[in-house]
Each structure stands twice: as C-alpha cells, then as structure tokens.
Scaffold this active site. Structure first.
Site, short mmCIF file in Angstrom:
data_model
loop_
_atom_site.label_atom_id
_atom_site.label_comp_id
_atom_site.label_asym_id
_atom_site.label_seq_id
_atom_site.Cartn_x
_atom_site.Cartn_y
_atom_site.Cartn_z
N TYR A 200 36.64 46.11 81.64
CA TYR A 200 35.45 45.36 81.21
C TYR A 200 35.42 44.02 81.90
O TYR A 200 36.41 43.28 81.88
CB TYR A 200 35.48 45.13 79.69
CG TYR A 200 34.38 45.89 78.99
CD1 TYR A 200 33.06 45.73 79.39
CD2 TYR A 200 34.66 46.77 77.95
CE1 TYR A 200 32.04 46.44 78.78
CE2 TYR A 200 33.65 47.47 77.32
CZ TYR A 200 32.34 47.32 77.74
OH TYR A 200 31.34 48.02 77.13
N GLU B 127 32.41 41.65 81.78
CA GLU B 127 31.12 40.97 81.55
C GLU B 127 31.22 39.52 81.98
O GLU B 127 32.21 38.84 81.71
CB GLU B 127 30.75 41.06 80.06
CG GLU B 127 30.20 42.42 79.72
CD GLU B 127 30.02 42.62 78.23
OE1 GLU B 127 30.53 41.80 77.44
OE2 GLU B 127 29.37 43.60 77.85
N ASP C 98 11.15 45.24 97.55
CA ASP C 98 12.05 46.32 97.10
C ASP C 98 12.32 47.18 98.33
O ASP C 98 11.51 48.02 98.70
CB ASP C 98 11.36 47.12 95.98
CG ASP C 98 12.22 48.31 95.54
OD1 ASP C 98 13.19 48.64 96.24
OD2 ASP C 98 11.89 48.90 94.49
N THR D 281 18.61 49.72 96.25
CA THR D 281 19.70 50.57 95.79
C THR D 281 20.76 50.50 96.88
O THR D 281 20.50 50.02 97.98
CB THR D 281 19.24 52.04 95.62
OG1 THR D 281 18.53 52.41 96.79
CG2 THR D 281 18.37 52.21 94.40
N LYS E 47 21.13 54.72 99.51
CA LYS E 47 20.19 55.42 100.40
C LYS E 47 20.64 55.19 101.84
O LYS E 47 21.75 55.59 102.19
CB LYS E 47 18.76 54.95 100.13
CG LYS E 47 18.29 55.27 98.70
CD LYS E 47 16.82 54.97 98.50
CE LYS E 47 16.31 55.42 97.15
NZ LYS E 47 16.46 54.42 96.08
N ARG F 255 26.08 55.21 94.34
CA ARG F 255 24.82 55.12 93.59
C ARG F 255 24.82 53.82 92.79
O ARG F 255 25.71 53.58 91.97
CB ARG F 255 24.76 56.34 92.67
CG ARG F 255 23.47 56.63 92.00
CD ARG F 255 23.40 58.11 91.66
NE ARG F 255 23.35 58.86 92.90
CZ ARG F 255 22.24 59.06 93.62
NH1 ARG F 255 21.09 58.59 93.21
NH2 ARG F 255 22.29 59.73 94.75
N1 DSN Z 1 14.08 57.98 93.36
C1 DSN Z 1 14.09 57.24 94.59
C2 DSN Z 1 13.58 58.03 95.74
O1 DSN Z 1 13.90 59.18 95.85
O2 DSN Z 1 12.87 57.48 96.58
C3 DSN Z 1 13.39 55.94 94.48
O3 DSN Z 1 14.13 55.14 93.67
#
Ligand code: DSN
Length: 453
Positions: A45, A47, A211, A238, A241, A247
């Site tokens: 933990y 925090e 974003d 994120t 990707k 993730r």
């Molecule tokens: N779910 C994602 C995508 O596949 O583009 C976006 O966050």
C-alpha cells in the site's frame, strides 16, 4: 495451482502467439514489463506520493539509490518511493513534461482526475463526439462525468475524416469551455494542435487538454507532433497502447511542481499539484505499485533509440496496410491514415456490417474491432465500420510483405461475409476459414511475442 485460471492464461498465451493482433489500442509488452507487473510490489500500500522536488535534474542511478522523506500514508516505502520517482522522471523525459502523475489505473481514471482537478460541477468541456471518434470519457451521456459536467461535442467532416476546426472555434466562443479537449479512439489524422491552442487561448481560464492515449508511443518515438510543443497544459494517456507498457493510465502536465499535500491556489500554473490532489485522494485510493514499476520499465524502453525506429515502423506499416486495403476495395475513412489506425466503412465497401466482419476475422486469428463511423446509421454494437492498426504486429516485426498478406486475408473474409450475410451463416464456410486460419497461424509463429524471446 489454480488449474482453471492458469489453464486459461496458458490458452490466452497460445491465442496471442498463433494470431495477429490488429486492435489499434493493443500491444505486446516485453518480458521485463511483464515481470515487473507480476512482482511482489502488488503487496504494498502506498497511498500518497514520493517527494520529487528537483527530481528532473537527477539521473536514474541517483534516483534509485536516494531515500528522501516520504509523503505517504503508510510505512515501508523506501523501495516504492524510488520506483515511483523513476517512473515520474522517465515519463517527464520522454514527453518533455514538467510533471507526471503515474498513478491513474486507466485512461478513463486519468481523464476524470483532470476534470476533477480543474472543473466545478456544471462547467463546460468541449470534446470530440464519441460517434465521430472521440472517447466515452469525453462526454458520452452514459458516463459519470457527463452527469457532473456539461460536455459539448464537436465533430469531424465526413469526407475528410478531419476535425472541423471552424466549427470547434464557433462552439468554443459560444460555450466558453473550461476545458478544450483534443483526443480520440478512432481518428486517422494528426490534430492541428497549433490551431486548437489558438482557439483555447481566446477563452479565459480554458485548460488545453490532449488525450493522446492512442498515439503516446508515436509522440514518444518522435513521429507524431506533441501537444506540449503548442502550449497544451495537460496530456493524458493510457500506457498500454502504442507506448507498449502495462495496462494503466498517466497524466503529464506543464506547470509548477510541489508538495501536493499543501492545497495550491487554483491556477493553470498550479495544474501539476491540482492533478496530484485530484488523483489521490480525489478520485483514487492506493496506487498499483507493481503496475507503476512496469510503467517505469516501459518508459525506460521507450527512451532507447530503438523505440523511435519502432514508432516509425508502426506508421509505415499502417500506411502500407491502408493502401493495400484500399486497392482491394476497402473504403478507408479519410482516404488512409497519418498514424497507426485505420477505420473502414464496411457497409460502403461490401454491404457487410462491422460486427460480422469482426466475428469472421476472429475465426482466422486476425483480431480487430467493429467500430462506429461518423453519422453511422447502424447501432454501436453492430456498427458500419471496423477499426484496425499496426502497433502490436509491428512489435512482432511484421513488415511490408506481411501487410500485403493481411490485406488479402481480409478481402477473402469480406467476400465470405458478403455471401453469408448473417453471422449465423458463417459456419457454412468453416472449411474456407480453416485454410485461412492455418495461413495466419503459420505467419504468426514466424514472429514470436517479445515475452517469448
Ligand atoms: N478502449 C480504447 C480503445 O480501444 O481505443 C480507448 O480507451
């Protein structure tokens, strides 16, 4: 051992090995990223935050060896603090940010934390329409944030697939948003960040937010413009990707960095501290330290020169694949792609909906997703389009010849779908699918997953 769960994990490894991942938001992580994500840090933990003042002047070795006073709510942070500092420092170096919050559990959490940091209930956000390629968290009425804030959507021009910047400007002047948001899950152009920033600067107190979840790896690899070069205040992403990490999510920002335990004045300059307070305690509890360690490993990998080559290959492969698909009768929205992502109008191309094409391609080991196109007349679960991309297959080392082959397989499957018309009829073509499945498998096995090497 839990035979059921580990049996399924093994089966998933086989599925990934023997198929080709074309979902543009997925990737294959390195063995090191996987190892960090599966480490004992999951037991801890943490925090709060590590002390990081002046951190950007330090090198990795100094960060890894120095223990500073902890700003956490639990003891035993001598290792976790240093792990998180390394993640922050590497992220800032990678994107030229003043600050990184590496704790968001996902991109959605990252976006919500930015809204919570800057907005009051009822404030207006101008973001891209979900149906035109935006994201759920950019104001879809089904989300929690849409109940709290007033989202006004802008769209794209159907013929070009590009943002309608004139419309964006008119809407910004009319609605006076507190956040002007650029970002998307299905958009094939590079946004004109300079033009967006010009529009945003005309609105007092407007936060410029990008974003960049889909293209963060392309920005890190220097083959895509960075919103920070055009005066944006915040970039969310994120980490799994094109960036090829575990993730999770992250928020990068420009501004004054300091102790988030002291409540800062609400100014654009203080946005890094406002964001830290908004992630914890504002919207999240304990950070996932094993995932933060895996993020740090991935950022370290992305800082290496090879990653720039990888990013360039993603874009080259996508351009080749789009050209090949176009030559085989697939209608690519926007006439092709400027990034890693291709959106195809399957109804216009073959009078076949996106869902039947997705399900049919699953049968041969090519995975992508059905996707709405702008002004789609079909519903979101059975839309007109399919969306695919090259980040994952480029990680495995596929190139020009393989892109041509994938396009041919897709055409063969589109022809089957056109004959079958309905998903229930696909079984009639099992013999054709199994021939194609063997061909895909043979190619996939020539290109091992990075974690298998
Ligand atoms: N779910 C994602 C995508 O596949 O583009 C976006 O966050």
């Amino acid at each position: 051992m839990d035979k059921e769960i580990f049996g399924l994990i093994d089966a998933e490894a086989v599925r990934q090995r023997e198929g080709l991942e074309l979902i543009p938001s997925e990737n294959y992580v390195s063995g090191d990223v996987l190892k960090a994500a599966g480490s004992v840090l999951t037991n801890k933990y943490s925090e709060g935050y590590p002390d990081f003042d002046g951190l950007l002047d330090w090198d990795d070795k100094e960060i890894a060896k120095t223990i500073l006073p902890s700003r956490r709510y639990y003891g035993g942070q001598e290792n976790t603090d240093r792990v998180e500092r390394l993640a922050i420092a590497r992220a800032c170096r990678l994107f030229g940010a003043d600050h990184a919050n590496v704790q968001p559990h996902s991109g959605a959490q990252a976006n919500n934390a930015v809204y919570n940091a800057w907005l009051e209930p009822g404030d207006t956000v101008l973001g891209m329409n979900l149906g035109h390629g935006g994201h759920l968290t950019h104001g879809s009425p089904v989300t929690l944030s849409a109940k709290i804030y007033n989202f006004v959507p802008y769209g794209t021009v159907a013929e070009t697939g590009d943002i309608d910047y004139d419309e964006m400007e008119k809407m910004a002047i009319k609605h006076q948003p507190k956040i002007l948001l650029v970002g998307y899950s299905a958009f094939m152009k590079v946004p004109d960040f300079a033009q967006v920033a010009e529009i945003g600067k005309k609105i007092p107190g407007c936060l410029l937010m990008a974003d960049m979840a889909h293209v963060a790896g392309l920005i890190a690899g220097k083959v895509h413009k960075s919103p920070f070069d055009y005066g944006f205040h915040v970039m969310t992403t994120t980490t799994h990707k094109t960036l090829r990490g575990p993730r999770g999510g992250m928020i990068l920002s420009k501004g004054a960095v300091g102790n988030p335990l002291k409540k800062p004045e609400k100014t654009l300059e203080n946005i890094p501290m406002l964001i830290d307070r908004s992630v914890f305690p504002g919207t999240q509890g304990g950070p996932l330290m094993h995932i933060i360690a895996a993020k740090a490993v991935a950022f370290g990998e992305a800082l290496k020169p090879e990653f720039q080559e990888y990013a360039a290959n993603i874009v080259n492969n996508a351009a080749i694949l789009a050209d090949e698909l176009d030559a085989l009768g697939f209608h690519c929205i926007g006439g092709g792609t400027e990034n890693h992502l291709i959106l195809i109008d399957m109804m216009k191309s073959f009078k076949v909906d996106g869902k039947i094409m997705e399900r049919a391609l699953d049968r041969i080991g090519l995975n992508l997703n059905a996707n709405s196109i702008a002004n789609d007349t079909l519903p979101p679960f059975r839309p007109s389009g399919i969306r695919l991309g090259t980040p994952a297959i480029t990680t495995r080392g596929l190139g020009k010849q393989e892109m041509k082959r994938i396009a041919k397989w897709m055409r063969a499957v589109a022809d089957i779908c056109a004959k079958a018309k309905k998903e229930v009829n696909l079984d009639k073509y099992n013999a054709d699918f199994s021939v194609l499945r063997e061909e895909v498998k043979k190619m996939a096995l020539r290109f091992p997953l990075p974690s298998d090497k």
